[in-house]
Design a protein around this motif. Sequence first.
Motif, mmCIF file in Angstrom:
data_model
loop_
_atom_site.group_PDB
_atom_site.id
_atom_site.type_symbol
_atom_site.label_atom_id
_atom_site.label_comp_id
_atom_site.label_asym_id
_atom_site.label_seq_id
_atom_site.Cartn_x
_atom_site.Cartn_y
_atom_site.Cartn_z
ATOM 1 N N LEU A 29 0.835 -1.200 0.000
ATOM 2 C CA LEU A 29 0.000 0.000 0.000
ATOM 3 C C LEU A 29 0.872 1.253 0.000
ATOM 4 O O LEU A 29 2.065 1.177 0.281
ATOM 5 C CB LEU A 29 -0.909 0.008 1.239
ATOM 6 N N PRO A 30 0.276 2.405 -0.313
ATOM 7 C CA PRO A 30 1.043 3.653 -0.179
ATOM 8 C C PRO A 30 1.527 3.834 1.257
ATOM 9 O O PRO A 30 0.837 3.458 2.210
ATOM 10 C CB PRO A 30 0.027 4.733 -0.570
ATOM 11 N N GLU A 31 2.708 4.407 1.401
ATOM 12 C CA GLU A 31 3.266 4.614 2.731
ATOM 13 C C GLU A 31 2.386 5.580 3.531
ATOM 14 O O GLU A 31 1.857 6.551 2.976
ATOM 15 C CB GLU A 31 4.677 5.178 2.633
ATOM 16 N N PRO A 32 2.218 5.332 4.829
ATOM 17 C CA PRO A 32 1.400 6.235 5.653
ATOM 18 C C PRO A 32 1.868 7.688 5.585
ATOM 19 O O PRO A 32 1.043 8.605 5.566
ATOM 20 C CB PRO A 32 1.567 5.656 7.066
ATOM 21 N N GLN A 33 3.184 7.896 5.529
ATOM 22 C CA GLN A 33 3.700 9.259 5.475
ATOM 23 C C GLN A 33 3.286 9.960 4.184
ATOM 24 O O GLN A 33 2.962 11.154 4.183
ATOM 25 C CB GLN A 33 5.231 9.244 5.598
ATOM 26 N N ASP A 34 3.273 9.216 3.070
ATOM 27 C CA ASP A 34 2.840 9.797 1.794
ATOM 28 C C ASP A 34 1.357 10.168 1.839
ATOM 29 O O ASP A 34 0.946 11.218 1.314
ATOM 30 C CB ASP A 34 3.097 8.814 0.655
ATOM 31 N N LEU A 35 0.566 9.308 2.455
ATOM 32 C CA LEU A 35 -0.866 9.598 2.578
ATOM 33 C C LEU A 35 -1.113 10.792 3.493
ATOM 34 O O LEU A 35 -2.021 11.597 3.256
ATOM 35 C CB LEU A 35 -1.602 8.364 3.105
ATOM 36 N N PHE A 36 -0.293 10.910 4.527
ATOM 37 C CA PHE A 36 -0.431 12.065 5.420
ATOM 38 C C PHE A 36 -0.119 13.362 4.677
ATOM 39 O O PHE A 36 -0.834 14.366 4.821
ATOM 40 C CB PHE A 36 0.495 11.912 6.625
ATOM 41 N N GLN A 37 0.948 13.348 3.889
ATOM 42 C CA GLN A 37 1.290 14.542 3.111
ATOM 43 C C GLN A 37 0.198 14.878 2.099
ATOM 44 O O GLN A 37 -0.117 16.055 1.876
ATOM 45 C CB GLN A 37 2.631 14.329 2.403
ATOM 46 N N ALA A 38 -0.389 13.843 1.493
ATOM 47 C CA ALA A 38 -1.481 14.081 0.545
ATOM 48 C C ALA A 38 -2.686 14.700 1.243
ATOM 49 O O ALA A 38 -3.396 15.536 0.664
ATOM 50 C CB ALA A 38 -1.877 12.770 -0.134
ATOM 51 N N SER A 39 -2.915 14.301 2.484
ATOM 52 C CA SER A 39 -4.066 14.842 3.221
ATOM 53 C C SER A 39 -3.891 16.317 3.570
ATOM 54 O O SER A 39 -4.869 17.004 3.869
ATOM 55 C CB SER A 39 -4.293 14.034 4.504
ATOM 56 N N THR A 130 -10.122 15.151 4.003
ATOM 57 C CA THR A 130 -11.195 14.231 4.381
ATOM 58 C C THR A 130 -10.950 12.837 3.817
ATOM 59 O O THR A 130 -11.134 11.824 4.509
ATOM 60 C CB THR A 130 -12.550 14.759 3.875
ATOM 61 N N PHE A 131 -10.518 12.781 2.569
ATOM 62 C CA PHE A 131 -10.347 11.489 1.896
ATOM 63 C C PHE A 131 -9.098 10.756 2.383
ATOM 64 O O PHE A 131 -9.155 9.592 2.789
ATOM 65 C CB PHE A 131 -10.268 11.714 0.385
ATOM 66 N N PHE A 132 -7.954 11.435 2.367
ATOM 67 C CA PHE A 132 -6.688 10.756 2.652
ATOM 68 C C PHE A 132 -6.445 10.536 4.138
ATOM 69 O O PHE A 132 -5.610 9.702 4.503
ATOM 70 C CB PHE A 132 -5.521 11.541 2.044
ATOM 71 N N SER A 133 -7.140 11.264 5.004
ATOM 72 C CA SER A 133 -6.978 11.020 6.444
ATOM 73 C C SER A 133 -7.454 9.619 6.808
ATOM 74 O O SER A 133 -6.836 8.928 7.633
ATOM 75 C CB SER A 133 -7.754 12.068 7.246
ATOM 76 N N VAL A 134 -8.555 9.199 6.188
ATOM 77 C CA VAL A 134 -9.067 7.844 6.439
ATOM 78 C C VAL A 134 -8.061 6.803 5.963
ATOM 79 O O VAL A 134 -7.757 5.824 6.665
ATOM 80 C CB VAL A 134 -10.422 7.648 5.731
ATOM 81 N N TRP A 135 -7.510 7.020 4.771
ATOM 82 C CA TRP A 135 -6.538 6.076 4.228
ATOM 83 C C TRP A 135 -5.234 6.099 5.015
ATOM 84 O O TRP A 135 -4.549 5.078 5.129
ATOM 85 C CB TRP A 135 -6.270 6.400 2.755
#
Length: 208
Positions: A29-39, A130-135
């Motif tokens: 899966l995408p790295e959590p840090q990348d998803l956090f930055q996207a959020s 809203t979207f990427f925080s869940v992911w």
Amino acid sequence: MFFFLVLFFRITPQVFCLTLYVLTCLYPLPEPQDLFQASQMKFEDFERDLRKLKKDINACLGETEKVCKVSSEENLQPFKEKMEDFLTQAKTELETQEKQLADTQKIFLELSVSFSVKPKAGEKEVSPNTFFSVWHEFSSDFKEHWKKQNKLLLQERVKKAEESFKQARQKATYNVTTKNATGIVRHILFFFFFPTFLLFLTREDDAV
């Protein structure tokens, strides 16, 4: 192949399994840090930056026109030509960025609909936060469980590798022992029968 690496390069099963684990085991899966930055991204910020960039380009165009008006013909070049090329390229790149941003925002909204994500209170549309925080939360929890499971799998691989390595060494020792024993038997037979064979030949010569 494993036995060749272990026996030829004399690496331990643990090292082999760890190397194989590092090379082949990738987080799916995408790295959590990348998803956090996207959020943390906002389309409004990108739109504001592009508007500012467009304003700067127009200001640069205005200043260029002023310089060209007050300059004589012999002093216009190469300034005018270089500035025209620069401004043309800047406008083209700006239009490309604006189109990419619009396309990205459209794809993002379609993605939100496909996952049935609803805007929060006060939002007109679903935001990246809203979207990427869940992911981000899901990927963080999933990665913790993924690490634990991979650790267990790695321990099992190391155990199997140790057993295979042990069997390979036993087999190699058995083959070497058998070969040495066969060689000894051949030497015994040679030294036992060769003098008898020479004696037989000597008697044949005497008889002749």
